[in-house]
Scaffold this motif. Sequence first.
Motif, PDB file in Angstrom:
ATOM      1  N   THR A  26       0.813  -1.214   0.000  1.00  0.00           N
ATOM      2  CA  THR A  26       0.000   0.000   0.000  1.00  0.00           C
ATOM      3  C   THR A  26       0.847   1.266   0.000  1.00  0.00           C
ATOM      4  OG1 THR A  26      -1.385  -1.252   1.531  1.00  0.00           O
ATOM      5  CG2 THR A  26      -2.013   1.036   1.119  1.00  0.00           C
ATOM      6  N   ASP A  27       0.475   2.236  -0.840  1.00  0.00           N
ATOM      7  CA  ASP A  27       1.143   3.541  -0.821  1.00  0.00           C
ATOM      8  C   ASP A  27       0.408   4.477   0.153  1.00  0.00           C
ATOM      9  OD1 ASP A  27      -1.044   4.760  -2.090  1.00  0.00           O
ATOM     10  OD2 ASP A  27      -0.122   4.743  -4.076  1.00  0.00           O
ATOM     11  N   PRO A  28       0.912   5.698   0.372  1.00  0.00           N
ATOM     12  CA  PRO A  28       0.267   6.556   1.373  1.00  0.00           C
ATOM     13  C   PRO A  28      -1.166   6.970   1.025  1.00  0.00           C
ATOM     14  CG  PRO A  28       2.513   7.293   0.981  1.00  0.00           C
ATOM     15  CD  PRO A  28       2.215   6.247  -0.058  1.00  0.00           C
ATOM     16  N   GLU A  29      -1.575   6.797  -0.244  1.00  0.00           N
ATOM     17  CA  GLU A  29      -2.962   7.116  -0.605  1.00  0.00           C
ATOM     18  C   GLU A  29      -3.859   5.876  -0.585  1.00  0.00           C
ATOM     19  OE1 GLU A  29      -2.811   9.552  -4.207  1.00  0.00           O
ATOM     20  OE2 GLU A  29      -2.562  11.228  -2.811  1.00  0.00           O
ATOM     21  N   GLY A  30      -3.323   4.768  -0.100  1.00  0.00           N
ATOM     22  CA  GLY A  30      -4.134   3.558   0.037  1.00  0.00           C
ATOM     23  C   GLY A  30      -4.193   2.709  -1.214  1.00  0.00           C
ATOM     24  N   ARG A  31      -3.332   3.011  -2.190  1.00  0.00           N
ATOM     25  CA  ARG A  31      -3.371   2.263  -3.453  1.00  0.00           C
ATOM     26  C   ARG A  31      -2.241   1.224  -3.509  1.00  0.00           C
ATOM     27  NH1 ARG A  31      -4.249   7.839  -5.809  1.00  0.00           N
ATOM     28  NH2 ARG A  31      -6.480   7.941  -6.254  1.00  0.00           N
ATOM     29  N   PRO A  32      -2.430   0.170  -4.329  1.00  0.00           N
ATOM     30  CA  PRO A  32      -1.421  -0.905  -4.395  1.00  0.00           C
ATOM     31  C   PRO A  32      -0.374  -0.630  -5.460  1.00  0.00           C
ATOM     32  CG  PRO A  32      -3.339  -1.516  -5.683  1.00  0.00           C
ATOM     33  CD  PRO A  32      -3.627  -0.146  -5.138  1.00  0.00           C
ATOM     34  N   THR A  33       0.331   0.498  -5.335  1.00  0.00           N
ATOM     35  CA  THR A  33       1.211   0.905  -6.431  1.00  0.00           C
ATOM     36  C   THR A  33       2.688   0.667  -6.152  1.00  0.00           C
ATOM     37  OG1 THR A  33       1.437   3.155  -5.616  1.00  0.00           O
ATOM     38  CG2 THR A  33      -0.428   2.711  -7.093  1.00  0.00           C
ATOM     39  N   ARG A  34       3.014   0.140  -4.989  1.00  0.00           N
ATOM     40  CA  ARG A  34       4.419  -0.162  -4.711  1.00  0.00           C
ATOM     41  C   ARG A  34       4.576  -1.680  -4.735  1.00  0.00           C
ATOM     42  NH1 ARG A  34       6.423   4.651  -5.829  1.00  0.00           N
ATOM     43  NH2 ARG A  34       8.348   3.472  -5.647  1.00  0.00           N
ATOM     44  N   HIS A  35       5.526  -2.159  -5.529  1.00  0.00           N
ATOM     45  CA  HIS A  35       5.613  -3.611  -5.742  1.00  0.00           C
ATOM     46  C   HIS A  35       6.998  -4.166  -5.446  1.00  0.00           C
ATOM     47  CE1 HIS A  35       1.686  -4.443  -7.788  1.00  0.00           C
ATOM     48  NE2 HIS A  35       1.671  -3.142  -7.598  1.00  0.00           N
ATOM     49  N   ALA A  36       7.026  -5.182  -4.595  1.00  0.00           N
ATOM     50  CA  ALA A  36       8.213  -6.033  -4.516  1.00  0.00           C
ATOM     51  C   ALA A  36       8.044  -6.981  -5.685  1.00  0.00           C
ATOM     52  CB  ALA A  36       8.241  -6.795  -3.200  1.00  0.00           C
ATOM     53  N   ALA A  37       8.802  -6.727  -6.748  1.00  0.00           N
ATOM     54  CA  ALA A  37       8.404  -7.313  -8.022  1.00  0.00           C
ATOM     55  C   ALA A  37       9.393  -8.315  -8.583  1.00  0.00           C
ATOM     56  CB  ALA A  37       8.186  -6.194  -9.040  1.00  0.00           C
TER      57      ALA A  37
END
Length: 562
Positions: A175-186
Amino acid sequence: MEIDRILRVDMSTNTITEERAPKRHALLGGRALTATMLLEETDARIHPLSPEAKLFIAPGLLGGTAITTSGRTSFGFKSPLTGGTKEANVGGQLGHRLARLGIKAIVISGTSANGWQRLDIDAEGARLSSAASLAGRSNYDLHRELVGEALMSRAAATIGPAGEHRMASASIAVTDPEGRPTRHAARGGPGAVMGAKGLKAIVVDDTGAPRVIAGDRKDELRQEVVKFSKVVLEDPRTHNLNRYGTAGVIKFVNRENVQSMPTRNHRLGTWAGADGISGQQIEALGKERGGKMLPCMAGCIIKCAILFNDEHGQHVTSALEFESIALLGSNCEIGPADAVAELDRLCDDIGLDTIEVGNAVGVAMEAGVIPWGDFEGAKRLLEEVRAATPLGRIVGGGTAHVARTFGIDRVPVVKGQGLPAWEPRTLKGMGITYSTSPQGADHTAGMVTARGATADTLVKQSRHAQLVMMAIDSVGVCQFSNALPADMAVFVRNRFDNDWDDQAVLAMARAGIDAEREFNRRAGFDREDDRLPRWLLDEALPLPDGPQAFDVSDDLLDAVWS
Ligand code: SF4
């Protein structure tokens, strides 16, 4: 406050136990800790998706502190993509929350016999419960439900459909600070490993935990935090990142004398459409559409994450990075920025590594599965991944898997992992890092972008850059803070009340790299695995001052770690 809790989650028996970290691990965190635990606890010959495999999750050594960007989280595992050691680290809101709860590492083992599970961790403890209602769902939907409005206290780490189907390019979304799933351990397929455990989501809530972690020298640490923040804010690299994000390099790398904009499955190093996907173009669109630059975690003062809106001002994606733009964009000859942003969002939602998938789609285009530049076709392929059709499973299986399936011999991988955007033929230091990093082709393993230096010098630079990156990934700060070993030593000294200097930082890093290399050796890797694919030595790029292929000798590559 001590950060020494090790949570062991056995998915096979549905049990969670807790222990204190051993003293020998006291000054390890992030990547160095997960690499060491992986080596100590896992037979390197196991299948990465077997119940015997383990997934290690650790905040950095400086997690929970007020040091800018210090909230990264490492995921360590045996990679289903490379067959070797792997660590993928990520920003987002998870790392600081784990550290505030005193958690040094979570170790996930076994395989659920009770269907999909979720793991909840808070000040009361840790619990497994059924995630039947989450199964089959994608990341945006999941994070909306699991984090919702609790932005100040909660963070999730989830897998999308790609992870559920154990695809080797599956990521874990944080989760990013805006609550979205945009950070990925990829990179390397951590989502597939989590999927093989039967674990759909981890939700961490740090309500009631101390907000900022410090040791006995908290006044000294605070002074150093302020001093370092000033240096970071005054750095021209920070200004550039804060204006254009990592996409700011596109105009530079697309120049005739750099040629580091992968195009047509890395056949070319410049692309005519590059201006349309550049940081400058994204900035101009952002001004019209309400785009902005965000921190990917609380406390980051650099704020390099691009929030990209559509023409109606609606959010499309955040964290639109250079690597994603280059691999999903120019490498497949797809543009403009709107198209690439849409593909990036799809990858985030399905839970995919954009670098691996950009390479995989590029190889599929080379095979004629869809034409070059076919944006709609690329979207269809990603939807096939989401639906886990046979073609979708091939693409989700990664670059080498697509090449093997369609009989393509120009395979852009090192140790089985897709090439990042930085071009190893013109930026030969990057080629040295890709070859010799235990992580496979990974630009974050040690950036060396100097041109015109001798191969001997580049070998030294790559070795040093790889050690510094191991240190950065282990203390858990972001590479864009440009923290030096001396900076990290000051922070560790004041956080842990010891006498670390820059040499102690580098020694910790060297031990971490040695642990990774030893794991790979036990997994069956040898010196021949520390090589680029042959076509990068044979196919030269046409630079103005002469053609350039990768020409660093095998002896010099072997000298990096010998
Ligand atoms: S500099 Fe960028 S990637 Fe690094 S912590 Fe800040 S927003 Fe995240």
